[in-house]
Each structure stands twice: as structure tokens, then as C-alpha cells.
Design a protein around this motif. Structure first.
Motif, PDB file in Angstrom:
ATOM      1  N   ALA A   1      32.081  35.486  13.743  1.00 23.50           N
ATOM      2  CA  ALA A   1      32.582  36.400  12.723  1.00 23.50           C
ATOM      3  C   ALA A   1      32.117  35.915  11.354  1.00 23.50           C
ATOM      4  CB  ALA A   1      34.105  36.501  12.767  1.00 23.50           C
ATOM      5  N   ILE A   2      32.094  36.853  10.412  1.00 21.48           N
ATOM      6  CA  ILE A   2      31.675  36.511   9.059  1.00 21.48           C
ATOM      7  C   ILE A   2      32.473  37.341   8.068  1.00 21.48           C
ATOM      8  CG2 ILE A   2      29.797  38.218   9.123  1.00 21.48           C
ATOM      9  CD1 ILE A   2      28.165  36.217   7.384  1.00 21.48           C
ATOM     10  N   SER A   3      32.881  36.675   6.993  1.00 19.62           N
ATOM     11  CA  SER A   3      33.511  37.399   5.897  1.00 19.62           C
ATOM     12  C   SER A   3      32.408  38.011   5.053  1.00 19.62           C
ATOM     13  CB  SER A   3      34.351  36.448   5.035  1.00 19.62           C
ATOM     14  OG  SER A   3      34.731  37.088   3.831  1.00 19.62           O
ATOM     15  N   TRP A   4      32.469  39.331   4.954  1.00 23.36           N
ATOM     16  CA  TRP A   4      31.397  40.009   4.225  1.00 23.36           C
ATOM     17  C   TRP A   4      31.355  39.568   2.767  1.00 23.36           C
ATOM     18  CZ3 TRP A   4      28.974  43.792   7.344  1.00 23.36           C
ATOM     19  CH2 TRP A   4      27.891  44.422   6.734  1.00 23.36           C
ATOM     20  N   ARG A   5      32.518  39.296   2.201  1.00 22.09           N
ATOM     21  CA  ARG A   5      32.567  38.967   0.779  1.00 22.09           C
ATOM     22  C   ARG A   5      32.221  37.507   0.523  1.00 22.09           C
ATOM     23  NH1 ARG A   5      37.825  40.583  -2.470  1.00 22.09           N
ATOM     24  NH2 ARG A   5      36.683  42.523  -2.670  1.00 22.09           N
ATOM     25  N   SER A   6      32.826  36.594   1.270  1.00 23.07           N
ATOM     26  CA  SER A   6      32.650  35.168   0.980  1.00 23.07           C
ATOM     27  C   SER A   6      31.490  34.533   1.732  1.00 23.07           C
ATOM     28  CB  SER A   6      33.923  34.394   1.325  1.00 23.07           C
ATOM     29  OG  SER A   6      34.132  34.380   2.728  1.00 23.07           O
ATOM     30  N   GLY A   7      31.109  35.167   2.850  1.00 19.86           N
ATOM     31  CA  GLY A   7      30.059  34.593   3.679  1.00 19.86           C
ATOM     32  C   GLY A   7      30.535  33.504   4.625  1.00 19.86           C
ATOM     33  N   ILE A   8      31.833  33.228   4.651  1.00 19.12           N
ATOM     34  CA  ILE A   8      32.352  32.216   5.569  1.00 19.12           C
ATOM     35  C   ILE A   8      32.107  32.673   7.008  1.00 19.12           C
ATOM     36  CG2 ILE A   8      34.430  31.051   6.405  1.00 19.12           C
ATOM     37  CD1 ILE A   8      35.529  31.238   3.567  1.00 19.12           C
ATOM     38  N   ARG A   9      31.629  31.773   7.830  1.00 25.23           N
ATOM     39  CA  ARG A   9      31.269  32.081   9.217  1.00 25.23           C
ATOM     40  C   ARG A   9      32.174  31.352  10.187  1.00 25.23           C
ATOM     41  NH1 ARG A   9      26.765  32.253   6.088  1.00 25.23           N
ATOM     42  NH2 ARG A   9      25.099  33.726   6.652  1.00 25.23           N
ATOM     43  N   TYR A  10      32.397  31.988  11.316  1.00 20.50           N
ATOM     44  CA  TYR A  10      33.204  31.423  12.396  1.00 20.50           C
ATOM     45  C   TYR A  10      32.403  31.565  13.687  1.00 20.50           C
ATOM     46  CZ  TYR A  10      36.751  32.737   8.922  1.00 20.50           C
ATOM     47  OH  TYR A  10      37.472  32.918   7.775  1.00 20.50           O
ATOM     48  N   TYR A  11      32.454  30.542  14.512  1.00 23.66           N
ATOM     49  CA  TYR A  11      31.726  30.580  15.779  1.00 23.66           C
ATOM     50  C   TYR A  11      32.597  30.077  16.916  1.00 23.66           C
ATOM     51  CZ  TYR A  11      27.429  31.129  13.043  1.00 23.66           C
ATOM     52  OH  TYR A  11      26.457  31.593  12.193  1.00 23.66           O
ATOM     53  N   ALA A  12      32.382  30.658  18.081  1.00 33.24           N
ATOM     54  CA  ALA A  12      32.959  30.092  19.288  1.00 33.24           C
ATOM     55  C   ALA A  12      32.208  28.805  19.622  1.00 33.24           C
ATOM     56  CB  ALA A  12      32.836  31.083  20.440  1.00 33.24           C
ATOM     57  N   ASP A  13      32.897  27.865  20.206  1.00 31.89           N
ATOM     58  CA  ASP A  13      32.258  26.593  20.557  1.00 31.89           C
ATOM     59  C   ASP A  13      31.078  26.791  21.497  1.00 31.89           C
ATOM     60  OD1 ASP A  13      35.370  24.661  20.675  1.00 31.89           O
ATOM     61  OD2 ASP A  13      34.073  25.231  18.998  1.00 31.89           O
ATOM     62  N   SER A  14      31.160  27.801  22.336  1.00 31.76           N
ATOM     63  CA  SER A  14      30.127  28.023  23.349  1.00 31.76           C
ATOM     64  C   SER A  14      28.804  28.492  22.752  1.00 31.76           C
ATOM     65  CB  SER A  14      30.619  29.046  24.380  1.00 31.76           C
ATOM     66  OG  SER A  14      30.933  30.276  23.743  1.00 31.76           O
ATOM     67  N   VAL A  15      28.833  28.984  21.525  1.00 35.00           N
ATOM     68  CA  VAL A  15      27.596  29.504  20.922  1.00 35.00           C
ATOM     69  C   VAL A  15      27.192  28.747  19.659  1.00 35.00           C
ATOM     70  CG1 VAL A  15      28.143  31.791  21.834  1.00 35.00           C
ATOM     71  CG2 VAL A  15      28.656  31.261  19.438  1.00 35.00           C
ATOM     72  N   ARG A  16      28.054  27.882  19.178  1.00 31.22           N
ATOM     73  CA  ARG A  16      27.764  27.148  17.945  1.00 31.22           C
ATOM     74  C   ARG A  16      26.475  26.359  18.089  1.00 31.22           C
ATOM     75  NH1 ARG A  16      31.621  26.084  14.378  1.00 31.22           N
ATOM     76  NH2 ARG A  16      33.206  26.302  16.021  1.00 31.22           N
ATOM     77  N   GLY A  17      25.611  26.492  17.100  1.00 24.84           N
ATOM     78  CA  GLY A  17      24.329  25.813  17.144  1.00 24.84           C
ATOM     79  C   GLY A  17      23.223  26.616  17.790  1.00 24.84           C
ATOM     80  N   ARG A  18      23.588  27.667  18.497  1.00 27.53           N
ATOM     81  CA  ARG A  18      22.577  28.524  19.136  1.00 27.53           C
ATOM     82  C   ARG A  18      22.545  29.916  18.516  1.00 27.53           C
ATOM     83  NH1 ARG A  18      23.183  30.053  24.260  1.00 27.53           N
ATOM     84  NH2 ARG A  18      25.475  29.903  24.271  1.00 27.53           N
TER      85      ARG A  18
END
Length: 123
Positions: free
Chosen positions: A50-67
Motif C-alpha cells: 500500500a502507499i499513501s498517495w499524499r505522503s508516499g509512505i509505503r507498506y509491504y507484506a513480508d512475503s513481497v518486501r524486497g521483490r
């Protein structure tokens, strides 16, 4: 209703890459959090990124982080999911979604959903 349209799914070999796109029409999502979820056959829908459209903060599931990398193009009102080093277990129907509040990792937080684009990873 806010139409969200995904594209970019397809068949790819393990280790390969795909880029998914999600375009919002009818309104801008400048104050929203946008997310990607996926659902494999027989499994529950799960959070991917997920990503905050305004701030650009990103969130990732552990299973996909880095990929996987989530990003947006504000001028095009489009969100992307760059998927690299794909694995067999990434095979699923991928949905984009939007919310103006709530936990970015919880599908229940999202009010707007696309129809999904299928990603199949083969060996």
C-alpha cells in the motif's frame, strides 16, 4: 463509485517480472491510501502493498518486501506494482483498492476495488 481498473497481469516464469497498473477514473486519489491485494484459489484475500498517495509512505507484506515495489504517477492518477523475482506462490488474482482511512493492511478498510488482474507464475 470510483472505477479502478487494473492491468498488466499475465503468465510469467519463476524469477521473471511483471508490472501491474491501477488507474482511477472519475476522481483523484490525492488524499487516499491505495493498496494491492491478492487472492489465490482457495485462499483468503491478502495484503500485498500500500502507499499513501499524499505522503508516499509505503507498506509491504513480508512475503513481497524486497521483490515488489509500489509507486504512483500522480499526473496519470495511476498506481503501479513492480513485481520482480516472481515465485510460484505469487500466483493469484491481484486487486487494487483505495481507502480514505483505516489500516492500510486490512482489506476491510478499503471502500473502492477493481475487478482484478490475474498473475500466473510458472516453473
Amino acid at each position: 463509485q470510483v472505477p479502478l481498473v487494473e492491468s498488466g497481469g499475465g503468465l510469467v516464469q519463476a524469477g521473471g517480472s511483471l508490472r501491474l497498473s491501477c488507474t482511477a477514473s472519475g476522481r483523484t486519489f490525492s488524499t487516499y491510501v491505495m493498496g494491492w491485494f491478492r487472492q489465490a484459489p482457495g485462499k483468503e484475500r491478502e495484503f500485498v502493498a500500500a502507499i499513501s498517495w499524499r505522503s508516499g509512505i509505503r507498506y509491504y507484506a513480508d512475503s513481497v518486501r524486497g521483490r515488489f515495489t509500489i509507486s504512483t504517477d500522480n499526473a496519470k492518477n495511476t498506481m503501479y506494482l513492480q513485481m520482480n523475482s516472481l515465485k510460484l506462490e505469487d500466483t493469484a488474482l491481484y486487486y487494487c483498492a483505495g481507502t480514505d482511512g483505516g489500516s492500510p493492511r486490512m482489506p476491510q478498510s478499503y471502500e473502492y476495488w477493481g475487478q482484478g488482474t490475474r498473475v500466473t507464475v510458472s516453473s
